[in-house]
Scaffold this motif. Structure first.
Motif, PDB file in Angstrom:
ATOM      1  N   HIS A  50       0.834  -1.064  -0.017  1.00 58.97           N
ATOM      2  CA  HIS A  50      -0.091   0.081   0.048  1.00 58.97           C
ATOM      3  C   HIS A  50       1.056   1.316   0.115  1.00 58.97           C
ATOM      4  CE1 HIS A  50      -3.926  -1.892   0.927  1.00 58.97           C
ATOM      5  NE2 HIS A  50      -3.140  -2.918   1.215  1.00 58.97           N
TER       6      HIS A  50
ATOM      7  N   ARG B 203      -3.522   4.101   6.472  1.00 60.79           N
ATOM      8  CA  ARG B 203      -4.868   4.403   6.099  1.00 60.79           C
ATOM      9  C   ARG B 203      -5.575   4.827   7.558  1.00 60.79           C
ATOM     10  NH1 ARG B 203      -7.597  -0.502   3.251  1.00 60.79           N
ATOM     11  NH2 ARG B 203      -9.243   0.842   3.194  1.00 60.79           N
ATOM     12  N   ARG B 204      -6.678   5.135   7.712  1.00 62.64           N
ATOM     13  CA  ARG B 204      -7.206   5.596   9.069  1.00 62.64           C
ATOM     14  C   ARG B 204      -8.231   4.539   9.357  1.00 62.64           C
ATOM     15  NH1 ARG B 204      -8.841  11.086   8.124  1.00 62.64           N
ATOM     16  NH2 ARG B 204     -10.641  10.618   9.272  1.00 62.64           N
ATOM     17  N   ALA B 205      -7.989   4.497  10.742  1.00 65.80           N
ATOM     18  CA  ALA B 205      -8.776   3.313  11.296  1.00 65.80           C
ATOM     19  C   ALA B 205     -10.197   3.213  11.244  1.00 65.80           C
ATOM     20  CB  ALA B 205      -8.492   3.100  13.043  1.00 65.80           C
ATOM     21  N   THR B 206     -10.834   4.514  11.034  1.00 64.83           N
ATOM     22  CA  THR B 206     -12.235   4.879  10.929  1.00 64.83           C
ATOM     23  C   THR B 206     -12.468   4.856   9.420  1.00 64.83           C
ATOM     24  OG1 THR B 206     -11.800   7.041  11.416  1.00 64.83           O
ATOM     25  CG2 THR B 206     -12.549   5.690  13.260  1.00 64.83           C
ATOM     26  N   GLU B 207     -11.613   4.562   8.673  1.00 61.98           N
ATOM     27  CA  GLU B 207     -11.718   4.598   7.055  1.00 61.98           C
ATOM     28  C   GLU B 207     -12.958   3.507   6.680  1.00 61.98           C
ATOM     29  OE1 GLU B 207      -8.213   5.022   5.089  1.00 61.98           O
ATOM     30  OE2 GLU B 207      -9.078   3.924   3.478  1.00 61.98           O
ATOM     31  N   LYS B 208     -13.831   4.070   5.761  1.00 61.52           N
ATOM     32  CA  LYS B 208     -14.787   3.211   5.227  1.00 61.52           C
ATOM     33  C   LYS B 208     -14.026   2.592   3.848  1.00 61.52           C
ATOM     34  CE  LYS B 208     -18.259   3.791   7.897  1.00 61.52           C
ATOM     35  NZ  LYS B 208     -19.550   3.501   8.617  1.00 61.52           N
ATOM     36  N   GLU B 209     -14.612   1.299   3.429  1.00 60.61           N
ATOM     37  CA  GLU B 209     -14.400   1.039   1.990  1.00 60.61           C
ATOM     38  C   GLU B 209     -15.140   1.708   1.155  1.00 60.61           C
ATOM     39  OE1 GLU B 209     -12.554  -1.802   0.628  1.00 60.61           O
ATOM     40  OE2 GLU B 209     -11.460  -1.056   2.425  1.00 60.61           O
TER      41      GLU B 209
ATOM     42  N   GLY C 194     -17.462   2.488  -1.918  1.00 65.85           N
ATOM     43  CA  GLY C 194     -18.441   1.954  -2.827  1.00 65.85           C
ATOM     44  C   GLY C 194     -19.426   0.880  -2.034  1.00 65.85           C
TER      45      GLY C 194
END
Lengths: 591, 354
Positions: free
Chosen positions: B342, B346-352, B354
């Protein structure tokens, strides 16, 4: 000496490799029965092309490849096909899978076969076809069909060929002993690969420094060939494809990409031997080197094992003591899986049968609470936070798991290995991955259904809107005509100047307009009830006919499952509605 | 033949959580030894009393929860909490101070949150802060270090110490005294050099504060052992000590009368070393990633200095750690490591998408 890069994390479990390399690769008596699973690889299972009772020769095709990503299976020895049925196979789930059983005749008679020595003059396409026909799939791990891997396509030219001789799992020495004894043939195989891949710039054999004999054995054969043997410090899991690529090139394979996307092909060293045998000797892949080890077997060594040999055959010839240990593992102690029974056969990916004693691998202790000590994160070769993944897996927080890159986990087991609380972390990750995959599939399905429903609703509303628009237009047209007529009459009567204003805008004429319009409508209605009825009856008749045709089509579509059912059933519904409308109008008219 | 079905990996490293905890206990020995040598038997009695109380409390709660007592006591985590609290409390504090603090640590701060692994705050520090707020007199009465005892006297012996702790006997004159951080806090108007000249706590010391420098060296030694045993990584301790040193250099003010003290004094006084190696390294309540732990440690270092220099309490490790415990999940959100393959963290609360 080439430069190497150091991966993060990793562990150093006791290697336990010395036990099984004290003797050369051995040969076992031909087992009475051979069980050949039709799916020993990633992709579609092979299709049997023999019948029960048929005599087969060693090397004869007994099942053909099904489609592009598939490989054929060959008889590992001569004999008679005695069963084609579901049998237990070596799979973590303990499932049954279709297998062909051969009762061997002991003669081990080869089918006529011929190799080619001047592979340099054969086209890569032909060579790849030969590799595919020899039933070769990756022998190190997942069992990806080699012919597919060797054919990355023209848009992905291959710059680097990496031969994986890492063998980082403890206990396993199959590749090590094969290199010691067959270095020449292995290098020959690598040269064939080089020819197939149009001579990549870099050809590297990656090997850990705990195999000095193998490194020495390779040295004279690679001299002057351009193939470099790259030795790097022993650490688990260096043999994972992504890890080895980083160690040898310093490049990370971007998430979701294949090595070929980056101009690389990574192939197990055992596979290169199989490729040499296939091309030069014309022999399909019907045997492989398998390590039999662990303290529960009396003899620990490597065998050239026929594919399909039952594990029980290997165990009983090596003084297996069933009481000494509780589990038998196919593969190594880090990523191998336990066998449900000894009836399962050796397949093309079986590099090791590990029968540990209780003192070697004791039963698991109960898990203690996770204290987030972070030893797992220190051990993770892909820089995940296994302790966080564990908490989120327990809580089934799928968003968090994906944000923490759960799907980059290679399930190497380093985290569970170091976990002081004995938590079976990898098991949690496997389960969580399964749950997420299932949730994704269900989401796709429900999205599809929702879209279909919304489209349907939108279409009905659209039709409704169009009808309404038509109705309005018709009414306006009638009114306009009436107004024009009235205006003309009024003009004629009073000789007043014609006005372009709409009827509603002139108060004096509006009442007359409305009355006149109503009268006109009533007259129109009374004028032709018979005509209207006849017209409606015609409409109903034709709608009934259409409905019948549509229903027939729908029934046909459902039977043949063509995927058009949705559209057709909508059409039927539509016709039926129209019919109902006409019928109710008719009923109204008759009253 | 049917075999046992077990999921991989089959091999496990020898270390388990009980051993980790035992190693932490062993690593406190140099610190405890220095405390006992410099301040008498008080700390030793604290540690034993707190441990007994903690084991009893833990057993009672585990029994109430219907779990296996031997299994949960076997992880030694209650003893670790108790020992750390015992080491932090003033020597010769009345027995009920120790007992109240330990009960609060184990029952409220640890078990009511779900037991080992579930507590958001460092249990020992919760107990300590409760005591500090509730019983300020008892909590700020320290024993004088060895070098400062009046000539010809010694710390009370073990029997006498027990009488002081359990029967409320008063210690002899001169046995109690201020700590270096206290002294500094209450000597405004003097240049640092003048404080060092006048106060025996400093002029009897090697480099930081009489007695205290030994205690801090003891905890530093124990911490180094744990570091080399890879019980924790360097990130937390280095973050805290680095930030503390940096703050004390920035605000050193060349030893003026308003200077809050030298970097050496801050690093080797009070609970600095114990905090850096034994308190903020509690993995349960700290940030999780290495980068996160570096930030977590640095935050504690800054807070410790701020509270020491401008706050109402002379020592600040307990407050700083609890404040940082609050911040840990927030730090975690922004400090995920970059995964192989990668390009971005990333952020821990990031959403996928789509």
């Amino acid at each position: 000496m080439s430069r190497t890069w150091v991966t993060p994390g990793g562990v150093h479990p006791p290697e336990n490799k010395h036990q099984s390399v004290t003797q050369p690769i051995g040969q076992l008596p031909i087992p009475e029965k051979l069980i050949i699973p039709l799916s020993q690889h990633i992709g579609a299972p092979a299709t049997p092309c023999v019948e029960i009772g048929q005599q087969v020769l060693k090397g004869q095709v007994i099942a053909e490849a099904t489609g592009m990503v598939s490989i054929p299976m060959h008889a590992p020895s001569s004999g008679t096909i005695s069963a084609i049925e579901h049998r237990p196979i070596a799979h973590a789930s303990g499932m049954l899978a279709p297998c062909i059983e051969i009762t061997t005749d002991g003669a081990d008679t080869w089918i006529e076969h011929q190799g080619i020595s001047d592979y340099e003059h054969i086209s890569p396409r032909k060579l790849i076809e030969m590799v595919g026909n020899a039933g070769i799939s990756g022998m190190g791990g997942a069992g990806f069909p080699s012919a597919v891997k060797l054919n990355p396509g023209r848009q992905r030219p291959i710059d680097t060929l990496i031969v994986n001789a890492t063998e980082c799992e403890p206990y396993i020495t199959a590749d090590d002993s094969a290199i010691r004894e067959r270095a020449g043939e292995i290098v020959e195989g690598i040269k064939i690969l080089s020819a197939i891949l149009d001579h990549p710039h870099h050809i590297m054999i990656g090997i850990e420094d705990n195999k000095p004999e193998a490194i020495e054995a390779l040295a004279p054969h690679v001299e002057g060939t351009g193939i470099s043997v790259v030795v790097f410090p022993t650490k688990y899991p260096s043999g994972g494809e992504k890890q080895l690529i980083y160690i040898l090139t310093g490049k990370e394979l971007p998430a979701g990409k294949l090595p070929a996307d980056e101009g690389m092909v990574c192939i197990n060293i055992g596979t290169t031997y199989a490729i040499k045998r296939a091309i030069i000797d014309g022999e399909p892949l019907i045997s492989r080197v398998t390590t039999v080890t662990g303290d529960a077997v009396g003899i620990q060594r490597n065998y050239d094992t026929l594919i399909g040999t039952p594990v029980s055959h290997l165990l009983s010839h090596n003084q297996f003591d069933e009481q000494a240990g509780g589990r038998v593992v196919m593969g190594g102690p880090m990523m191998g899986f336990t066998l449900p029974s000894a009836d399962v056969p050796i397949v093309k990916t079986t590099n090791c049968i590990l029968a540990p004693s209780y003192s070697e691998i004791p039963d698991d202790e109960p898990a203690q609470p996770c204290i987030r000590c972070g030893m797992c994160a220190e051990a993770c070769p892909v820089s995940l936070l296994p302790q966080q993944l564990f908490w989120y897996a327990q809580a089934q927080e799928h968003d968090r798991l994906e944000a923490h890159n759960l799907f980059d986990c290679i399930e190497c087991g380093a985290c569970s290995y170091v976990c002081p609380s004995n938590i079976p972390l990898v098991q949690y990750y496997r389960a969580a991955k399964g749950e997420i995959r299932q949730a994704r599939e269900e989401k796709v399905k429900s999205d599809h259904a929702r879209e279909r429903f919304e489209f349907h609703k939108e279409r009905i509303e659209q039709a409704e809107r169009e009808k309404e628009a038509k109705r309005v237009a018709r009414r306006e047209a009638t009114q306009q005509a009436k107004a024009d007529h009235l205006a003309a009459t009024a003009n004629g009567a009073t000789n007043a100047p014609a006005t372009a204003a709409p009827s509603g805008a002139v108060p004096s004429s509006s009442a007359a307009d409305i009355i006149a319009a109503a009268q006109a409508r009533a007259a129109a209605k009374q004028a032709s009830p018979e005509d209207q009825r006849a017209k409606l009856e015609r409409t109903i008749a034709s709608a009934e006919q259409r409905l019948k045709v549509a229903e027939e089509k729908l029934a046909e579509a459902i039977n043949s499952d063509t995927g058009k059912q949705d559209k057709l059933s909508a059409a039927v519904e539509n016709t039926r509605q129209k019919l109902e409308q006409s019928k109710s109008k008719l009923a109204e008219l008759t009253e | 033949m049917a075999f046992k079905q077990v999921s991989s990996p089959h091999a496990h490293a020898a270390q388990n959580t009980s051993q980790v905890m035992k190693l932490v206990l062993l690593a406190t020995i140099p610190g405890l030894a220095a405390l006992t040598w410099q301040f008498g038997w008080g700390s030793f009695i604290n540690v034993v009393l707190a441990s007994v109380t903690a084991v009893v409390c833990e057993a009672a709660i585990v029994k109430m929860r219907g779990r296996s007592i031997s299994f949960y006591l076997g992880d030694y985590s209650a003893v670790v909490t108790a020992v750390l609290l015992g080491l932090a409390l003033p020597p010769l504090a009345p027995w009920w101070v120790v007992v109240v603090g330990t009960v609060f640590s184990i029952v409220v701060a640890k078990q009511l949150y779900g037991g080992l692994g579930y507590n958001p705050f460092n249990p020992a520090m919760v107990g300590y802060v409760v005591l500090l707020i509730s019983f300020p007199i008892q909590m700020t009465t320290w024993v004088a270090p060895l070098a400062l005892l009046p000539a010809g006297t010694a710390h009370p012996g073990l029997i006498e110490s027990l009488q002081i702790v359990f029967a409320g006997y008063s210690p002899a004159d001169g046995v109690t005294g201020a700590t270096p951080l206290d002294v500094f806090k209450h000597s405004s108007g003097l240049l640092v050099d003048q404080v060092y000249d006048r106060e025996p706590l400093f002029n009897q010391a090697m480099f930081a504060g009489a007695g205290w420098e030994w205690v801090n060296l003891g905890f530093l030694l124990g911490g180094m052992v744990l570091l080399t045993q890879r019980i924790f990584t360097w990130h937390g301790p280095v973050g805290m000590l680095g930030a503390l040193a940096l703050m004390s250099i920035i605000f050193w003010d060349s030893g003026s009368s308003s200077s809050p003290g030298s970097p050496l004094m801050h690093l080797f006084s009070g609970a600095s070393m114990m905090g850096a190696f034994f308190i903020l390294t509690d993995p349960v309540s700290s940030a999780v990633s290495n980068r996160g732990r570096l930030i977590f440690g640095a935050l504690i270092g800054v807070l410790v200095y701020v509270i020491r220099a401008w706050g109402n309490y002379p020592d600040a490790v307990a407050f700083a750690v609890l404040l940082a415990n609050f911040a840990a999940p927030f730090i975690d959100n922004y400090t995920l490591p970059r995964t192989y393959g990668h390009t971005d963290r990333r952020r821990a609360t990031e959403k996928e998408e789509g």
